[in-house]
Write a protein that holds these residues in place. Sequence first.
Motif, PDB file in Angstrom:
ATOM      1  N   VAL A   1      15.650   2.543  -2.674  1.00  0.00           N
ATOM      2  CA  VAL A   1      14.759   3.534  -3.274  1.00  0.00           C
ATOM      3  C   VAL A   1      15.201   3.813  -4.710  1.00  0.00           C
ATOM      4  O   VAL A   1      14.376   3.914  -5.629  1.00  0.00           O
ATOM      5  N   ALA A   2      16.505   3.916  -4.921  1.00  0.00           N
ATOM      6  CA  ALA A   2      17.033   4.147  -6.274  1.00  0.00           C
ATOM      7  C   ALA A   2      16.664   2.995  -7.202  1.00  0.00           C
ATOM      8  O   ALA A   2      16.308   3.210  -8.374  1.00  0.00           O
ATOM      9  N   MET A   3      16.733   1.752  -6.683  1.00  0.00           N
ATOM     10  CA  MET A   3      16.351   0.589  -7.491  1.00  0.00           C
ATOM     11  C   MET A   3      14.892   0.664  -7.881  1.00  0.00           C
ATOM     12  O   MET A   3      14.525   0.345  -9.023  1.00  0.00           O
ATOM     13  N   MET A   4      14.050   1.097  -6.944  1.00  0.00           N
ATOM     14  CA  MET A   4      12.624   1.207  -7.235  1.00  0.00           C
ATOM     15  C   MET A   4      12.353   2.287  -8.276  1.00  0.00           C
ATOM     16  O   MET A   4      11.540   2.103  -9.182  1.00  0.00           O
ATOM     17  N   GLU A   5      13.055   3.414  -8.154  1.00  0.00           N
ATOM     18  CA  GLU A   5      12.886   4.506  -9.118  1.00  0.00           C
ATOM     19  C   GLU A   5      13.318   4.095 -10.516  1.00  0.00           C
ATOM     20  O   GLU A   5      12.790   4.601 -11.514  1.00  0.00           O
ATOM     21  N   ARG A   6      14.269   3.155 -10.606  1.00  0.00           N
ATOM     22  CA  ARG A   6      14.700   2.655 -11.909  1.00  0.00           C
ATOM     23  C   ARG A   6      13.792   1.547 -12.440  1.00  0.00           C
ATOM     24  O   ARG A   6      14.023   0.980 -13.504  1.00  0.00           O
ATOM     25  N   GLY A   7      12.795   1.209 -11.652  1.00  0.00           N
ATOM     26  CA  GLY A   7      11.852   0.173 -12.064  1.00  0.00           C
ATOM     27  C   GLY A   7      12.325  -1.233 -11.804  1.00  0.00           C
ATOM     28  O   GLY A   7      11.792  -2.193 -12.370  1.00  0.00           O
ATOM     29  N   GLU A   8      13.325  -1.382 -10.912  1.00  0.00           N
ATOM     30  CA  GLU A   8      13.882  -2.702 -10.629  1.00  0.00           C
ATOM     31  C   GLU A   8      13.166  -3.412  -9.480  1.00  0.00           C
ATOM     32  O   GLU A   8      13.430  -4.583  -9.216  1.00  0.00           O
ATOM     33  N   LEU A   9      12.310  -2.704  -8.767  1.00  0.00           N
ATOM     34  CA  LEU A   9      11.555  -3.302  -7.665  1.00  0.00           C
ATOM     35  C   LEU A   9      10.065  -3.081  -7.900  1.00  0.00           C
ATOM     36  O   LEU A   9       9.674  -2.066  -8.463  1.00  0.00           O
TER      37      LEU A   9
ATOM     38  N   ILE B   1       7.740  -8.225  10.200  1.00  0.00           N
ATOM     39  CA  ILE B   1       7.013  -7.018   9.802  1.00  0.00           C
ATOM     40  C   ILE B   1       7.757  -6.291   8.685  1.00  0.00           C
ATOM     41  O   ILE B   1       7.171  -5.454   7.968  1.00  0.00           O
ATOM     42  N   LEU B   2       9.049  -6.612   8.501  1.00  0.00           N
ATOM     43  CA  LEU B   2       9.878  -5.972   7.475  1.00  0.00           C
ATOM     44  C   LEU B   2      10.333  -6.972   6.412  1.00  0.00           C
ATOM     45  O   LEU B   2      11.388  -6.815   5.804  1.00  0.00           O
ATOM     46  N   ARG B   3       9.526  -7.974   6.166  1.00  0.00           N
ATOM     47  CA  ARG B   3       9.910  -8.999   5.199  1.00  0.00           C
ATOM     48  C   ARG B   3      10.262  -8.373   3.840  1.00  0.00           C
ATOM     49  O   ARG B   3       9.504  -7.590   3.270  1.00  0.00           O
ATOM     50  N   GLY B   4      11.440  -8.731   3.334  1.00  0.00           N
ATOM     51  CA  GLY B   4      11.799  -8.386   1.974  1.00  0.00           C
ATOM     52  C   GLY B   4      12.244  -6.958   1.738  1.00  0.00           C
ATOM     53  O   GLY B   4      12.185  -6.476   0.609  1.00  0.00           O
ATOM     54  N   VAL B   5      12.747  -6.265   2.760  1.00  0.00           N
ATOM     55  CA  VAL B   5      13.142  -4.858   2.564  1.00  0.00           C
ATOM     56  C   VAL B   5      14.660  -4.661   2.524  1.00  0.00           C
ATOM     57  O   VAL B   5      15.125  -3.539   2.419  1.00  0.00           O
ATOM     58  N   ALA B   6      15.440  -5.739   2.619  1.00  0.00           N
ATOM     59  CA  ALA B   6      16.889  -5.532   2.787  1.00  0.00           C
ATOM     60  C   ALA B   6      17.757  -6.500   2.006  1.00  0.00           C
ATOM     61  O   ALA B   6      18.874  -6.777   2.402  1.00  0.00           O
ATOM     62  N   GLN B   7      17.260  -7.007   0.876  1.00  0.00           N
ATOM     63  CA  GLN B   7      18.074  -7.923   0.086  1.00  0.00           C
ATOM     64  C   GLN B   7      18.553  -7.245  -1.198  1.00  0.00           C
ATOM     65  O   GLN B   7      18.092  -6.174  -1.568  1.00  0.00           O
ATOM     66  N   ASP B   8      19.502  -7.869  -1.860  1.00  0.00           N
ATOM     67  CA  ASP B   8      20.052  -7.417  -3.143  1.00  0.00           C
ATOM     68  C   ASP B   8      20.861  -6.135  -3.043  1.00  0.00           C
ATOM     69  O   ASP B   8      21.029  -5.418  -4.043  1.00  0.00           O
ATOM     70  N   ILE B   9      21.358  -5.815  -1.841  1.00  0.00           N
ATOM     71  CA  ILE B   9      22.256  -4.672  -1.652  1.00  0.00           C
ATOM     72  C   ILE B   9      23.437  -5.128  -0.803  1.00  0.00           C
ATOM     73  O   ILE B   9      23.362  -6.144  -0.109  1.00  0.00           O
ATOM     74  N   THR B  10      24.530  -4.374  -0.848  1.00  0.00           N
ATOM     75  CA  THR B  10      25.724  -4.787  -0.114  1.00  0.00           C
ATOM     76  C   THR B  10      25.639  -4.475   1.366  1.00  0.00           C
ATOM     77  O   THR B  10      26.229  -5.177   2.184  1.00  0.00           O
ATOM     78  N   GLY B  11      24.923  -3.413   1.750  1.00  0.00           N
ATOM     79  CA  GLY B  11      24.810  -3.060   3.166  1.00  0.00           C
ATOM     80  C   GLY B  11      23.423  -3.332   3.701  1.00  0.00           C
ATOM     81  O   GLY B  11      22.680  -2.419   4.063  1.00  0.00           O
ATOM     82  N   TRP B  12      23.063  -4.622   3.746  1.00  0.00           N
ATOM     83  CA  TRP B  12      21.679  -4.987   4.069  1.00  0.00           C
ATOM     84  C   TRP B  12      21.233  -4.435   5.417  1.00  0.00           C
ATOM     85  O   TRP B  12      20.102  -3.976   5.568  1.00  0.00           O
TER      86      TRP B  12
END
Length: 475
Positions: A467-475, A76-87
Amino acid sequence: MKADVVFTHAYVLTMKGEGVGMIEDGAVAVKGNRIIKTGTHEEVMKVCQTEEEVDAKGKLIMPGLIDAHIHTGLAILRGVAQDITGWMEEGLWPFMKHVTDDDHLKGSMLNIIEGVKAGTTTFCDYDSNMNELAENYAEIGAKARVAEMVNEIPKDIGDLPAGELYPFDPAIGERKLQNNIKLMDKWHGAANGKVTCLFGPHGPDMMSLDLLKETKSLAEKYDTKLHMHVCQGDREILQMEKRYGKRSIPFLHEEGFLNDRLLAVHLTEATKKETEMVAASGASMVNCSGSIGIIDGIVPPVLEFTEAGGLAALGSDQAPGNNCNNMFNEMKFAAILNKVKRKDPAVFTATKALRMATIEAAQAIGLGHETGSLEEGKKADLVFIDLESPAMSPVISKPVRNIVPNLVYSANGSEVADVMVDGKFIMKDRQILTLNERAKIKEANEAAEGLSERAASQFTAQHSPLVAMMERGEL
């Protein structure tokens, strides 16, 4: 002998012996839920009579794949915790306090459908609310080896600052342990034997020693295995050293957990000596290359484990950080990452990866007597691969065969045409036969929308890097 059906003129990958047991112009005879004969077409038809002969020319018939470690409820949470150090702390935990039992149930079915369509017939599922999740396996008709994930961790663990000692709540541990006992009593051998059960301590860092020992005693009482994360990350080692003054594996050794009952998952942070200690004990290992590569940037020591004589299996783990719960993906990752790690292209072969997803996986999870290979007397868990699909073409059999390398390095799971479990097709021509696939996916998407709305404020309050990545347009 009389067969219900004989599949003929196929390439048959039996996984018998030390290699892959390939038979050209092969046949598989099935009666009821079992295989009664494999061999060349001529050999099988000489001894088998049947009213239904199915020409499988252009197909590869192989054992169903085994996912030896998966948390299906987390789809149900597919793809919400990658590309960060504290997944876990920054990606997964902020969501988890908002996940309902219904979310888990709908996410689980999504994962099972995904796996079946990519040739997985047996899932070693390890999650909370497993008594409810097991219903999904009964509905779709897949095989499952299930365990309740037992821990003493409060649901608001995501609020705890990183590195602080986890608080244990004995009431939570007791409730989850009772759920595992209920699972064993209700589901072990259910669905005509397709669902069987293990005990599932979450990890040595996630529960008190008393509860860990009680779980071990129950596994001995019910004569089953312990499915447990071991050395799954530096956070675990930190917790163990803070609480006991010992690393996980020496601690488990001293407490009598290292033996053939243990299915040790990950070993990500294990030293070479610790890895060899686990292998020598008779415990099995589950390697989740895709998950650990994405969330930790680490290649687990599966090669070192098998070189020390240990038995290892492959698993896909969880969808929040791995995204893909597909055993073709895991076979490819395991082989390629270990080649890169050793700087040796010959060190981890396609055959080795395939065995860890079939016969050796079956042995590791305790089902080697009934699945994992196409042998007389074993359950008819069959996968039919379209050899005329682009990724499997051309088929070369002389002077060398290319089918096994192409399965591991080229196929992606879409080449799976049909799936049979216990002698019954649950997928034909890529269509699930036992349920409405589109309706199930729609239900999961709707549940995910509600969950995301409930969790939104949590991410904002925690200044999530995602959220910061998304705000920068990276997600």
